[in-house]
Design a protein around this motif. Structure first.
Motif, mmCIF file in Angstrom:
data_model
loop_
_atom_site.group_PDB
_atom_site.id
_atom_site.type_symbol
_atom_site.label_atom_id
_atom_site.label_comp_id
_atom_site.label_asym_id
_atom_site.label_seq_id
_atom_site.Cartn_x
_atom_site.Cartn_y
_atom_site.Cartn_z
ATOM 1 N N LEU A 109 0.836 -1.302 0.073
ATOM 2 C CA LEU A 109 0.087 -0.092 0.217
ATOM 3 C C LEU A 109 0.917 1.278 0.042
ATOM 4 O O LEU A 109 0.362 2.147 -0.841
ATOM 5 C CB LEU A 109 -1.017 -0.088 1.295
ATOM 6 C CG LEU A 109 -2.243 -0.921 1.017
ATOM 7 C CD1 LEU A 109 -2.684 -0.984 2.417
ATOM 8 C CD2 LEU A 109 -3.193 -0.763 -0.032
ATOM 9 N N ALA A 110 1.905 1.326 0.834
ATOM 10 C CA ALA A 110 2.722 2.490 0.783
ATOM 11 C C ALA A 110 3.392 2.668 -0.672
ATOM 12 O O ALA A 110 3.643 3.856 -1.069
ATOM 13 C CB ALA A 110 3.948 2.340 1.899
ATOM 14 N N VAL A 111 4.075 1.531 -1.308
ATOM 15 C CA VAL A 111 4.626 1.529 -2.535
ATOM 16 C C VAL A 111 3.505 2.251 -3.384
ATOM 17 O O VAL A 111 3.848 3.203 -4.404
ATOM 18 C CB VAL A 111 5.433 0.269 -3.152
ATOM 19 C CG1 VAL A 111 5.612 0.339 -4.246
ATOM 20 C CG2 VAL A 111 6.140 -0.106 -2.045
ATOM 21 N N VAL A 112 2.080 1.784 -3.513
ATOM 22 C CA VAL A 112 1.348 2.045 -4.156
ATOM 23 C C VAL A 112 1.110 3.618 -4.189
ATOM 24 O O VAL A 112 0.817 4.358 -5.064
ATOM 25 C CB VAL A 112 0.050 1.299 -4.210
ATOM 26 C CG1 VAL A 112 -1.226 1.927 -5.065
ATOM 27 C CG2 VAL A 112 0.309 -0.140 -4.838
ATOM 28 N N PHE A 113 0.992 3.934 -2.886
ATOM 29 C CA PHE A 113 0.510 5.520 -2.683
ATOM 30 C C PHE A 113 1.922 6.397 -2.995
ATOM 31 O O PHE A 113 1.507 7.482 -3.727
ATOM 32 C CB PHE A 113 0.376 5.570 -1.236
ATOM 33 C CG PHE A 113 0.404 7.099 -0.478
ATOM 34 C CD1 PHE A 113 -0.827 7.724 -0.976
ATOM 35 C CD2 PHE A 113 1.332 7.859 -0.210
ATOM 36 C CE1 PHE A 113 -0.894 9.125 -0.575
ATOM 37 C CE2 PHE A 113 1.399 9.106 0.069
ATOM 38 C CZ PHE A 113 0.238 9.744 -0.027
ATOM 39 N N VAL A 114 3.171 5.893 -2.838
ATOM 40 C CA VAL A 114 4.060 6.858 -3.451
ATOM 41 C C VAL A 114 4.018 6.759 -4.944
ATOM 42 O O VAL A 114 4.408 7.916 -5.576
ATOM 43 C CB VAL A 114 5.734 6.445 -2.856
ATOM 44 C CG1 VAL A 114 6.776 7.021 -3.655
ATOM 45 C CG2 VAL A 114 5.659 6.532 -1.527
ATOM 46 N N ALA A 115 3.784 5.845 -5.625
ATOM 47 C CA ALA A 115 4.032 5.719 -7.009
ATOM 48 C C ALA A 115 2.564 6.614 -7.586
ATOM 49 O O ALA A 115 3.144 7.322 -8.369
ATOM 50 C CB ALA A 115 3.736 4.248 -7.349
ATOM 51 N N SER A 116 1.686 6.654 -6.966
ATOM 52 C CA SER A 116 0.615 7.381 -7.370
ATOM 53 C C SER A 116 0.862 8.892 -6.990
ATOM 54 O O SER A 116 0.583 9.631 -7.904
ATOM 55 C CB SER A 116 -0.724 7.014 -6.946
ATOM 56 O OG SER A 116 -0.703 7.222 -5.540
ATOM 57 N N TYR A 117 1.341 9.139 -5.895
ATOM 58 C CA TYR A 117 1.938 10.558 -5.704
ATOM 59 C C TYR A 117 2.759 11.082 -6.866
ATOM 60 O O TYR A 117 2.619 12.095 -7.419
ATOM 61 C CB TYR A 117 2.368 10.599 -4.353
ATOM 62 C CG TYR A 117 2.777 11.933 -3.854
ATOM 63 C CD1 TYR A 117 1.906 12.907 -3.414
ATOM 64 C CD2 TYR A 117 4.027 12.296 -3.747
ATOM 65 C CE1 TYR A 117 2.002 14.074 -3.335
ATOM 66 C CE2 TYR A 117 4.357 13.505 -3.285
ATOM 67 C CZ TYR A 117 3.437 14.492 -3.016
ATOM 68 O OH TYR A 117 3.711 15.738 -2.603
ATOM 69 N N LEU A 123 2.014 14.177 -13.864
ATOM 70 C CA LEU A 123 1.136 14.641 -14.631
ATOM 71 C C LEU A 123 0.514 16.092 -14.733
ATOM 72 O O LEU A 123 -0.183 16.812 -15.349
ATOM 73 C CB LEU A 123 -0.319 13.768 -14.351
ATOM 74 C CG LEU A 123 -0.291 12.312 -14.859
ATOM 75 C CD1 LEU A 123 -1.483 11.407 -14.659
ATOM 76 C CD2 LEU A 123 -0.047 12.099 -16.192
ATOM 77 N N ASN A 124 0.669 16.666 -13.398
ATOM 78 C CA ASN A 124 0.578 17.817 -13.107
ATOM 79 C C ASN A 124 1.641 18.913 -13.698
ATOM 80 O O ASN A 124 1.537 20.183 -13.405
ATOM 81 C CB ASN A 124 0.350 18.188 -11.560
ATOM 82 C CG ASN A 124 -0.950 17.831 -11.010
ATOM 83 O OD1 ASN A 124 -2.101 17.805 -11.905
ATOM 84 N ND2 ASN A 124 -1.159 17.559 -9.865
ATOM 85 N N GLY A 125 2.740 18.544 -14.304
ATOM 86 C CA GLY A 125 3.700 19.303 -14.933
ATOM 87 C C GLY A 125 4.799 19.483 -14.142
ATOM 88 O O GLY A 125 5.536 20.262 -14.487
ATOM 89 N N ALA A 126 4.966 18.586 -13.060
ATOM 90 C CA ALA A 126 6.318 18.806 -12.158
ATOM 91 C C ALA A 126 7.710 18.421 -13.043
ATOM 92 O O ALA A 126 7.445 17.263 -13.682
ATOM 93 C CB ALA A 126 6.371 18.197 -10.837
ATOM 94 N N THR A 127 8.886 19.001 -12.834
ATOM 95 C CA THR A 127 9.921 18.489 -13.438
ATOM 96 C C THR A 127 10.613 17.506 -12.445
ATOM 97 O O THR A 127 9.919 17.260 -11.599
ATOM 98 C CB THR A 127 11.017 19.794 -13.357
ATOM 99 O OG1 THR A 127 11.160 20.271 -12.247
ATOM 100 C CG2 THR A 127 10.301 20.913 -14.530
ATOM 101 N N PRO A 128 11.658 16.713 -13.048
ATOM 102 C CA PRO A 128 12.150 15.987 -12.408
ATOM 103 C C PRO A 128 12.863 16.262 -11.058
ATOM 104 O O PRO A 128 12.782 15.532 -9.801
ATOM 105 C CB PRO A 128 13.243 15.250 -13.226
ATOM 106 C CG PRO A 128 12.952 15.328 -14.490
ATOM 107 C CD PRO A 128 12.064 16.638 -14.254
ATOM 108 N N GLN A 129 13.398 17.482 -10.938
ATOM 109 C CA GLN A 129 13.832 18.012 -9.539
ATOM 110 C C GLN A 129 12.799 18.413 -8.704
ATOM 111 O O GLN A 129 12.982 17.966 -7.351
ATOM 112 C CB GLN A 129 14.663 19.424 -10.161
ATOM 113 C CG GLN A 129 16.131 19.227 -10.633
ATOM 114 C CD GLN A 129 15.641 18.861 -12.356
ATOM 115 O OE1 GLN A 129 14.580 19.336 -12.790
ATOM 116 N NE2 GLN A 129 16.736 18.587 -12.804
ATOM 117 N N GLU A 130 11.511 18.775 -9.182
ATOM 118 C CA GLU A 130 10.485 19.221 -8.301
ATOM 119 C C GLU A 130 9.779 17.861 -7.778
ATOM 120 O O GLU A 130 9.470 17.824 -6.401
ATOM 121 C CB GLU A 130 9.351 19.780 -9.036
ATOM 122 C CG GLU A 130 9.798 21.240 -9.460
ATOM 123 C CD GLU A 130 8.766 22.041 -10.343
ATOM 124 O OE1 GLU A 130 8.084 21.353 -11.189
ATOM 125 O OE2 GLU A 130 8.583 23.278 -10.357
#
Length: 150
Positions: A109-117, A123-130
């Motif tokens: 569940l923690a891994v799925v949460f981190v992956a979805s986050y 998808l909201n347009g964050a760069t890799p550094q962000e």
């Protein structure tokens, strides 16, 4: 349930099969005389078995409380030992499965949460550094939560 019930007919068939002969020739319907002869033979056989058991060193372990002895039980010991070992393995496997479920379900569940986050941030347009900064903030918040609880 007694697993070692053997009728005279079954014994005759087994004996004939072991000797390679026909069981039809060995088995005859019992008459009163044959019954008494069979009972006498059974008593002699049981007495001989008891004498063999008493002669052995470990006889007290193998003699039943009623004084009788079963050769079938002796030959069945390997099957009983295998069944006990299989039961222990099944119980151990059940414990391991339960512990694995207790540990792995929250971890998954923690891994799925981190992956979805992470995917939501991308998808909201964050760069890799962000994304790295947001994951660092998430880890910092989780650590603070754990410290506040403890």
């Amino acid at each position: 349930m007694n697993l070692f019930v053997e009728t005279a007919e079954m014994r005759a068939r087994r004996t004939a099969a072991g000797e390679g002969g026909s069981s039809a020739a060995l088995w005859q319907p019992s008459a009163p005389e044959a019954d008494s002869q069979q009972q006498q033979a059974n008593r002699e056989h049981e007495a001989a078995c008891r004498e063999r058991v008493v002669a052995r060193e470990d006889a007290p372990d193998e003699v039943r409380p009623d004084g009788s002895y079963s050769l079938e039980q002796e030959s069945y010991q390997t099957e009983l030992a295998f069944d006990r070992a299989r039961t222990r393995r099944r119980k151990l496997a059940a414990v391991v499965r339960t512990i694995a479920a207790i540990v792995l379900v929250p971890a998954v569940l923690a891994v799925v949460f981190v992956a979805s986050y992470t995917l939501t941030c991308i998808l909201n347009g964050a760069t890799p550094q962000e994304v790295v900064e947001l994951l660092g903030d998430l880890a910092h918040n989780v650590i603070e939560l754990i410290q506040s609880i403890v």
